[in-house]
Design a protein around this motif. Structure first.
Motif, short mmCIF file in Angstrom:
data_model
loop_
_atom_site.label_atom_id
_atom_site.label_comp_id
_atom_site.label_asym_id
_atom_site.label_seq_id
_atom_site.Cartn_x
_atom_site.Cartn_y
_atom_site.Cartn_z
N GLY A 5 0.79 -1.23 0.00
CA GLY A 5 0.00 0.00 0.00
C GLY A 5 0.81 1.27 0.00
O GLY A 5 0.25 2.35 -0.09
N SER A 6 2.15 1.19 0.11
CA SER A 6 2.98 2.39 0.08
C SER A 6 3.10 2.90 -1.36
O SER A 6 3.03 2.13 -2.31
CB SER A 6 4.38 2.10 0.64
OG SER A 6 5.04 1.16 -0.18
N PRO A 7 3.26 4.22 -1.55
CA PRO A 7 3.31 4.76 -2.91
C PRO A 7 4.57 4.34 -3.64
O PRO A 7 5.62 4.14 -3.05
CB PRO A 7 3.28 6.27 -2.68
CG PRO A 7 3.85 6.46 -1.31
CD PRO A 7 3.40 5.26 -0.52
N SER A 8 4.46 4.20 -4.95
CA SER A 8 5.63 3.87 -5.78
C SER A 8 6.13 5.10 -6.53
O SER A 8 7.20 5.06 -7.13
CB SER A 8 5.28 2.77 -6.78
OG SER A 8 4.20 3.17 -7.61
N VAL A 9 5.36 6.18 -6.53
CA VAL A 9 5.75 7.42 -7.19
C VAL A 9 5.44 8.59 -6.25
O VAL A 9 4.67 8.45 -5.30
CB VAL A 9 5.01 7.63 -8.53
CG1 VAL A 9 5.30 6.50 -9.49
CG2 VAL A 9 3.51 7.77 -8.30
N PHE A 10 6.06 9.74 -6.54
CA PHE A 10 5.69 10.97 -5.85
C PHE A 10 5.20 11.98 -6.89
O PHE A 10 5.47 11.83 -8.09
CB PHE A 10 6.84 11.53 -5.03
CG PHE A 10 8.06 11.91 -5.82
CD1 PHE A 10 8.15 13.14 -6.46
CD2 PHE A 10 9.15 11.04 -5.90
CE1 PHE A 10 9.29 13.49 -7.19
CE2 PHE A 10 10.29 11.38 -6.62
CZ PHE A 10 10.35 12.61 -7.27
N LEU A 11 4.50 12.99 -6.43
CA LEU A 11 3.93 14.01 -7.30
C LEU A 11 4.54 15.37 -6.99
O LEU A 11 4.81 15.68 -5.82
CB LEU A 11 2.41 14.09 -7.13
CG LEU A 11 1.61 12.83 -7.46
CD1 LEU A 11 0.13 13.06 -7.16
CD2 LEU A 11 1.79 12.43 -8.91
N VAL A 12 4.74 16.16 -8.01
CA VAL A 12 5.19 17.56 -7.87
C VAL A 12 4.24 18.42 -8.69
O VAL A 12 4.16 18.28 -9.91
CB VAL A 12 6.64 17.75 -8.34
CG1 VAL A 12 7.03 19.23 -8.24
CG2 VAL A 12 7.60 16.90 -7.52
N SER A 13 3.52 19.30 -8.00
CA SER A 13 2.59 20.21 -8.66
C SER A 13 3.20 21.61 -8.68
O SER A 13 3.67 22.11 -7.65
CB SER A 13 1.26 20.22 -7.93
OG SER A 13 0.38 21.17 -8.50
N VAL A 14 3.19 22.24 -9.85
CA VAL A 14 3.82 23.55 -10.03
C VAL A 14 2.80 24.51 -10.64
O VAL A 14 2.27 24.26 -11.73
CB VAL A 14 5.05 23.46 -10.96
CG1 VAL A 14 5.74 24.82 -11.05
CG2 VAL A 14 6.01 22.39 -10.50
N THR A 15 2.51 25.58 -9.91
CA THR A 15 1.72 26.67 -10.47
C THR A 15 2.53 27.95 -10.30
O THR A 15 3.52 27.98 -9.58
CB THR A 15 0.36 26.82 -9.76
OG1 THR A 15 0.58 27.02 -8.36
CG2 THR A 15 -0.50 25.57 -9.95
N GLY A 16 2.09 29.00 -10.96
CA GLY A 16 2.80 30.27 -10.83
C GLY A 16 2.61 31.13 -12.06
O GLY A 16 1.64 30.97 -12.81
N GLN A 17 3.55 32.04 -12.26
CA GLN A 17 3.46 32.98 -13.37
C GLN A 17 4.85 33.33 -13.90
O GLN A 17 5.80 33.44 -13.12
CB GLN A 17 2.79 34.29 -12.94
CG GLN A 17 1.34 34.19 -12.57
CD GLN A 17 0.77 35.55 -12.20
OE1 GLN A 17 1.49 36.44 -11.77
NE2 GLN A 17 -0.53 35.72 -12.38
N ILE A 18 4.93 33.50 -15.21
CA ILE A 18 6.06 34.24 -15.77
C ILE A 18 5.67 35.70 -15.63
O ILE A 18 4.84 36.22 -16.38
CB ILE A 18 6.31 33.87 -17.23
CG1 ILE A 18 6.57 32.36 -17.36
CG2 ILE A 18 7.50 34.65 -17.79
CD1 ILE A 18 6.71 31.89 -18.80
N GLU A 19 6.22 36.35 -14.61
CA GLU A 19 5.70 37.65 -14.20
C GLU A 19 6.11 38.78 -15.13
O GLU A 19 5.27 39.54 -15.62
CB GLU A 19 6.15 37.96 -12.77
CG GLU A 19 5.54 37.03 -11.74
CD GLU A 19 5.91 37.43 -10.33
OE1 GLU A 19 6.82 38.28 -10.16
OE2 GLU A 19 5.29 36.90 -9.39
N SER A 20 7.40 38.93 -15.35
CA SER A 20 7.87 40.12 -16.05
C SER A 20 9.25 39.90 -16.64
O SER A 20 9.93 38.90 -16.35
CB SER A 20 7.89 41.32 -15.10
OG SER A 20 8.80 41.08 -14.03
#
Length: 206
Positions: A5-20
């Motif tokens: 039941g342990s995970p075999s992968v991890f997740l990375v979520s990226v949000t944001g902006q190319i500001e200027s």
């Protein structure tokens, strides 16, 4: 052996902006972005690449081009090797009205959860001779990379002559899931430490 039941992968979520961006002497610019990552990484949601609107300087910010262009992507992986990088390319018109590259740059997605801001030094390839420089100017065909992803790779870059030109600022909001369960400790204390290397910042093996 991992427990049932342990995970075999991890997740990375990226949000944001190319500001200027700041490109003295240039105006009416737009940017493109794409992500470069290792073979163990797989995008599961969001966009791997995009193109912004054209923006101009103003009386309020005469030296800054504001895009506020959103980025939003989620990756899954089994190990941190090949941690994603974002590659940014900036384009705009030359004297003859041709779209030419005004800068390339790349930076790793921050390795620790939370909000981060990165300012990327940009560069442009240069012709290797004065004749090529004149021909490029006269024809409007400036040196540029066939695939901007080469900016995030070491192979072949050492033979490219480049010149620094401008800066781009990006904000990131990074969320990770199940990295600690796989034995990786993402240390919040390392979030603001710019001295950490690009492949080890905030990531430690147990």
């Amino acid at each position: 052996m991992a427990a049932a039941g342990s995970p075999s992968v991890f997740l990375v979520s990226v949000t944001g902006q190319i500001e200027s961006g700041r490109f003295p002497g240039f105006d009416d610019l737009y940017c493109k972005f794409c992500f470069v990552y290792g073979q163990d990484w797989v995008p599961t949601a969001g966009l791997e690449e995009g193109i912004s609107q054209i923006t101009s300087t103003s009386d309020v910010s005469p030296t800054t081009l504001v895009w506020n262009f959103p980025i939003d992507i989620t990756f899954k992986s089994t190990n941190p090797s090949g941690w994603p990088q974002i590659v940014v390319s900036v384009y705009g018109p030359d004297f003859f009205g041709h779209d030419v590259v005004r800068g390339y740059g790349a930076v790793h997605v921050p390795f620790t959860p939370g909000r981060h801001t990165r300012t990327i030094p940009m560069f442009v390839p240069e012709s290797t001779s004065r004749l090529q420089q004149f021909t490029s100017w006269f024809t409007g065909r400036r040196p540029e990379f066939t695939d901007p992803r080469v900016v995030a790779q070491g192979e072949g870059r050492e033979v490219t002559r480049v010149r620094s030109q401008g800066f781009v600022t990006i904000s990131f909001n990074v969320v990770t899931k199940d990295m600690q369960k796989l034995g990786y400790n993402v240390s919040p204390s390392d979030m603001q430490d710019p001295s950490l290397g690009p492949l080890t910042e905030g990531i430690h093996m147990y």
